[in-house]
Each structure stands twice: as structure tokens, then as C-alpha cells.
Design a protein around this motif. Sequence first.
Motif, short mmCIF file in Angstrom:
data_model
loop_
_atom_site.label_atom_id
_atom_site.label_comp_id
_atom_site.label_asym_id
_atom_site.label_seq_id
_atom_site.Cartn_x
_atom_site.Cartn_y
_atom_site.Cartn_z
N LYS A 4 18.62 34.34 -5.88
CA LYS A 4 18.85 32.94 -6.20
C LYS A 4 19.40 32.82 -7.61
CE LYS A 4 15.36 30.35 -5.76
NZ LYS A 4 14.08 29.66 -5.60
N PRO A 5 20.36 31.93 -7.81
CA PRO A 5 20.90 31.75 -9.17
C PRO A 5 19.86 31.10 -10.09
CG PRO A 5 21.88 30.15 -7.67
CD PRO A 5 21.03 31.07 -6.84
N ARG A 7 18.69 28.35 -12.24
CA ARG A 7 19.00 26.91 -12.28
C ARG A 7 18.78 26.40 -13.70
NH1 ARG A 7 18.56 23.57 -8.10
NH2 ARG A 7 16.92 22.39 -9.16
N GLN A 26 29.10 28.23 -15.77
CA GLN A 26 29.62 28.17 -14.40
C GLN A 26 30.44 29.41 -14.04
OE1 GLN A 26 31.55 24.32 -14.50
NE2 GLN A 26 29.86 23.37 -13.39
N ASP A 32 23.50 28.52 -12.29
CA ASP A 32 23.90 27.26 -11.69
C ASP A 32 23.42 26.11 -12.57
OD1 ASP A 32 24.75 25.30 -9.89
OD2 ASP A 32 22.99 25.53 -8.60
N VAL A 34 22.47 22.64 -12.94
CA VAL A 34 22.06 21.62 -11.97
C VAL A 34 21.97 20.22 -12.59
CG1 VAL A 34 20.88 23.26 -10.47
CG2 VAL A 34 19.60 22.11 -12.30
#
Length: 178
Positions: A4-5, A7, A26, A32, A34
Motif C-alpha cells: 500500500k502506498p 498516504r 506524486q 499518495d 490524499v
Amino acid sequence: MTPKPIRIVLVDDHCLVLDSIVRRLQDEPDMDVVGTALDGDEGLRVILETLPDIAILDVQLPGRSAFDVANQLAAKKVAVKIIFLTGYLSDVLVEQAVRARASGYLMKGEPAAKFIAAVRQVAAGEVCYSPEVLQRLVFDGGRDPAARTSSQIEALTNRQLEVLRYLANGSSVKEVAK
């Protein structure tokens, strides 16, 4: 299986800085962004809505201070790691970051590669400080640092520091009372 990136929410009142950091993050496949915000009040709202892994906060925000945002998140038991980002280095700010149990305190003069590496370190559960900040900290064999020098400001509560910050920025007593 792809991990999972990380956040991330960014809070900085300088649009150019905010946009530059967002674009740089990015470019990283494991990160990520968010959410973003331009002041402390909006930052707290965005963090509570998105529940990121990491919140990167400029220490000089309009409205609610970055340190107050961090303390509010801790009081609400929100599991977010805080990295303070600043162009200013002062013992008072470092002391406040230590009190807020920050996972990082980085200077805006850091090269992009070091900044990205620091975000990954914090995401992995480590702490990360710019070299200039490390010179102002003492580690007692544990993860949590203490400010190398203590000042009378250390005796002030977070609320008192917030009022002092408003007054130092030129707000009137009536404006501070609001």
C-alpha cells in the motif's frame, strides 16, 4: 502484491511550496497525497477526514498552529505520524515539536532526495530530523528526544504558546480572544 502506498496530507500556507511538494511526492510510486490544506484549521479537518499515515505540517500556519493540530490529533487518538517542515530553526519550535511527539522535523532547505527518504523512514516507524535540528536534541537511549537547551518558554502550556504566537504576529488582544 504491491505494498500500500504511504498516504500523506500536506499543510502549508505557501501555495508554491505546497504545489511543489505535492508534485514531487506524486512522482514516487509508493506515496499518495490524499489531501492538502493552507491553514491549521483546514489541515486538521482534512487529516480527520482522510486519516493519512503521515501529516506534513509547516510550523508557521495561519489559524490553528501546527503544534495545536498535532496535539488535537493526539488527544483524539488519531494514528498519524507528524513531520514538521520549516524554514525556521529555533529552540522554541524544536521544543514544541518534541512536546508534540513529532516523528520528524525537517528544514525546507533539505534536498528533495533526503526529504523523500525521511518520509519513508517515518512511515517505517523511525524518526527523522534535519542535521541542524539534531544538534539541538538529546537522546536518552530511547526513541524520544529532549531539547538540548531548556528555556522559560518550556514552562508555558500549548495554549499559552498559541496566544503568545498570535501576539508576536501582531494580533490585537481582542483578535486573540476570538
